[in-house]
Design a protein around this motif. Structure first.
Motif, PDB file in Angstrom:
ATOM      1  N   THR A 185      42.340  34.756  50.878  1.00 40.25           N
ATOM      2  CA  THR A 185      42.101  35.522  49.659  1.00 40.25           C
ATOM      3  C   THR A 185      41.389  34.695  48.603  1.00 40.25           C
ATOM      4  OG1 THR A 185      44.096  36.819  50.086  1.00 40.25           O
ATOM      5  CG2 THR A 185      43.194  36.896  47.849  1.00 40.25           C
ATOM      6  N   ALA A 186      41.735  33.410  48.510  1.00 37.59           N
ATOM      7  CA  ALA A 186      41.202  32.549  47.457  1.00 37.59           C
ATOM      8  C   ALA A 186      39.701  32.323  47.603  1.00 37.59           C
ATOM      9  CB  ALA A 186      41.939  31.213  47.451  1.00 37.59           C
ATOM     10  N   ARG A 187      39.275  32.008  48.831  1.00 40.17           N
ATOM     11  CA  ARG A 187      37.851  31.693  48.997  1.00 40.17           C
ATOM     12  C   ARG A 187      36.957  32.897  48.683  1.00 40.17           C
ATOM     13  NH1 ARG A 187      34.908  27.604  51.164  1.00 40.17           N
ATOM     14  NH2 ARG A 187      32.854  28.140  51.997  1.00 40.17           N
ATOM     15  N   PRO A 188      37.272  34.118  49.171  1.00 45.37           N
ATOM     16  CA  PRO A 188      36.433  35.265  48.770  1.00 45.37           C
ATOM     17  C   PRO A 188      36.405  35.494  47.255  1.00 45.37           C
ATOM     18  CG  PRO A 188      37.752  35.845  50.674  1.00 45.37           C
ATOM     19  CD  PRO A 188      38.250  34.513  50.203  1.00 45.37           C
ATOM     20  N   ILE A 189      37.506  35.171  46.571  1.00 47.57           N
ATOM     21  CA  ILE A 189      37.502  35.330  45.119  1.00 47.57           C
ATOM     22  C   ILE A 189      36.478  34.387  44.495  1.00 47.57           C
ATOM     23  CG2 ILE A 189      38.865  34.996  43.028  1.00 47.57           C
ATOM     24  CD1 ILE A 189      41.293  35.993  44.523  1.00 47.57           C
ATOM     25  N   PHE A 190      36.489  33.132  44.960  1.00 49.49           N
ATOM     26  CA  PHE A 190      35.513  32.166  44.438  1.00 49.49           C
ATOM     27  C   PHE A 190      34.083  32.621  44.693  1.00 49.49           C
ATOM     28  CE2 PHE A 190      38.918  28.787  44.630  1.00 49.49           C
ATOM     29  CZ  PHE A 190      38.865  28.460  43.284  1.00 49.49           C
ATOM     30  N   SER A 202      32.739  28.297  40.074  1.00 48.95           N
ATOM     31  CA  SER A 202      33.225  29.011  41.256  1.00 48.95           C
ATOM     32  C   SER A 202      32.658  28.416  42.534  1.00 48.95           C
ATOM     33  CB  SER A 202      32.858  30.494  41.148  1.00 48.95           C
ATOM     34  OG  SER A 202      33.414  31.064  39.983  1.00 48.95           O
ATOM     35  N   LEU A 203      31.420  27.951  42.478  1.00 49.77           N
ATOM     36  CA  LEU A 203      30.817  27.319  43.653  1.00 49.77           C
ATOM     37  C   LEU A 203      31.592  26.077  44.055  1.00 49.77           C
ATOM     38  CD1 LEU A 203      28.427  27.394  45.643  1.00 49.77           C
ATOM     39  CD2 LEU A 203      27.163  25.971  44.027  1.00 49.77           C
ATOM     40  N   MET A 204      31.956  25.250  43.072  1.00 49.06           N
ATOM     41  CA  MET A 204      32.738  24.055  43.379  1.00 49.06           C
ATOM     42  C   MET A 204      34.121  24.427  43.895  1.00 49.06           C
ATOM     43  SD  MET A 204      30.972  21.425  43.101  1.00 49.06           S
ATOM     44  CE  MET A 204      32.373  20.337  43.389  1.00 49.06           C
ATOM     45  N   GLY A 205      34.722  25.500  43.339  1.00 46.13           N
ATOM     46  CA  GLY A 205      36.021  25.937  43.856  1.00 46.13           C
ATOM     47  C   GLY A 205      35.946  26.399  45.288  1.00 46.13           C
ATOM     48  N   ALA A 206      34.863  27.117  45.636  1.00 45.42           N
ATOM     49  CA  ALA A 206      34.705  27.570  47.016  1.00 45.42           C
ATOM     50  C   ALA A 206      34.507  26.398  47.967  1.00 45.42           C
ATOM     51  CB  ALA A 206      33.520  28.533  47.110  1.00 45.42           C
TER      52      ALA A 206
END
Length: 428
Positions: A66-71, A128-132
């Motif tokens: 779930t987290a990665r699609p959010i990022f 968000s890119l860095m979070g992904a």
């Protein structure tokens, strides 16, 4: 060489970057905001790594799927919004240059709302890119994820506000109100800080003429530095042309007059004076009063042009000019001289007396309104309003403008009824 002389090139460069390059600022400021948010992402990811083993509230435990699609969704949406932001800005530039005036582009590019919005969108994308990139099945940066969601909410709010701001930016009345408000504030500041003193014997003994060392427009003038230099050497300085005028290399820029006990003007002194008067390649808003008046006049003249034929916009310009000139007319502003701490005139800058302001504001409209009775009658009304509050010494200047207006209308062959209408407006 003194420390002051060494610092002048640096100050000149910083000043020109700040005032003459709004297009550069429109890209530099958002870039700095984006980099700051990007750095915050690195810090939060490091915090998540340090506290990866600490249990969070189960409700906020978000799995990797779930987290990665959010990022990635937030990053894609932020980049789309950034593209929309710049597209709308370019549309505003086109409309402003064609319908209002190309000089307004400097105002739009220096708008903090545009810069802040673009910076937040760009920063949200990088964040968000860095979070992904950091997100993996073994590690989900929850703190970074919640921060990304917060930036997404902030971006939505900024997008709504930005669209509303852009819509108002292409409204002529709104822009005239903003320009008029800023112009009134600048004039009030000038009058509140203006000092008076002795101007007799200002031009005593001609000492030297300092010539321009490059072609361009007279821009920012370091008034305090020139006054201090003139006071220290018992000199009187006079700028040859008003700010905004074009000068050629080798033409007079500053005239120097020697007072009692004056020191000889050395080559170092010439350099000090010359480096305090900035010559710029383009006109810019370096002196807000003259620039703003010319901007309002330009909007009004474009409205009166045959291709636009919008008399009521020109009438709004006249009303705004009469409003901003009220206080200078009432106080008989004469701020062309700058005085030292002993109230001795040390520097003269042409173009800021009340007579200069009145002629700059009304003469172009008078010439453009010779065949427009509606416009001419409103010019007469504006002159009458100013005369009601004018200082006795300013009344002849307003009467002169009224006489010029009537003479121009008579020479254009208007009907006696129209001339009587203008005369009645002047009498009121």
């Amino acid at each position: 060489m003194s420390d002051l002389a060494l610092m002048k090139p640096l100050r000149r460069g910083l000043h020109l970057l700040r005032l003459d390059k709004p297009i550069a600022l429109f890209s530099t400021v958002p870039a700095l905001i984006s980099l700051a948010i990007f750095a915050a992402a690195l810090v939060l990811i490091w915090v998540d790594l340090r506290h990866a083993t600490m249990p969070l509230i189960p409700l906020f435990e978000i799995p990797y799927d779930t987290a990665r699609p959010i990022f990635t969704t937030i990053a894609a949406a932020a980049m789309t919004a950034l593209s929309l932001c710049y597209s709308l800005t370019l549309i505003v530039f086109t409309l402003a240059a064609g319908n209002i005036g190309p000089r307004l582009l400097n105002r739009f590019t220096s708008e903090r709302t545009n810069q802040l919005t673009a910076g937040i969108f760009g920063g949200t994308f990088l964040f968000s890119l860095m979070g992904a990139i950091a997100c993996s099945p073994a590690f989900v940066p929850h703190i970074t994820l919640f921060a990304a969601i917060f930036l997404a909410v902030l971006s939505v709010v900024m997008l709504i506000y930005f669209v509303r701001h852009v819509a108002s930016s292409v409204t002529i009345d709104e822009e005239l109100a903003k320009i008029g408000t800023a112009l009134t504030r600048d004039i009030d500041t000038l009058m509140d800080t203006a000092s008076t003193g002795q101007t007799d014997g200002y031009k005593t003994k001609p000492a030297a003429v300092i010539e321009a060392d490059e072609d361009g427009y007279i821009g920012w003038i370091e008034e305090e530095a020139l006054v201090a230099f003139a006071a220290a050497n018992a000199l009187h300085l006079e700028i040859a042309l008003p700010p905004g005028k074009f000068v050629l290399t080798g033409t007079p820029l500053v005239r120097v007059y020697a007072g009692e006990g004056a020191s000889p003007l050395t080559e170092h002194g010439r350099t000090e004076i010359l480096s305090s008067v900035f010559i710029q390649s383009t006109r810019s808003q370096t002196r807000n009063i003259e620039f703003a008046i010319h901007l309002i006049v330009e909007i009004g003249l474009r409205a009166l042009s045959p291709g636009t034929n919008d008399t009521f916009t020109a009438i709004s310009c006249i009303d705004r000019l009469s409003s901003v000139l009220r206080r200078p007319v009432a106080a008989n502003l004469d701020s062309s001289h700058r005085f030292d701490k002993n109230a001795v005139a040390r520097l003269k800058i042409p173009g800021l007396s009340v007579s200069d302001l009145i002629r700059t504001a009304f003469s172009p409209f008078r010439r453009a309104a010779v065949d427009n009775v509606l416009m001419a009658s409103h010019i007469a009304s504006a002159l009458a309003r100013l005369k009601d509050v004018a200082h006795p010494d300013v009344v002849p200047i307003l009467d002169e403008q009224a006489a010029f207006l009537q003479e121009a209308l008579q020479s254009d062959g208007l009907l006696d009824t129209d001339l009587d209408l203008v005369a009645r407006r002047l009498d009121t």
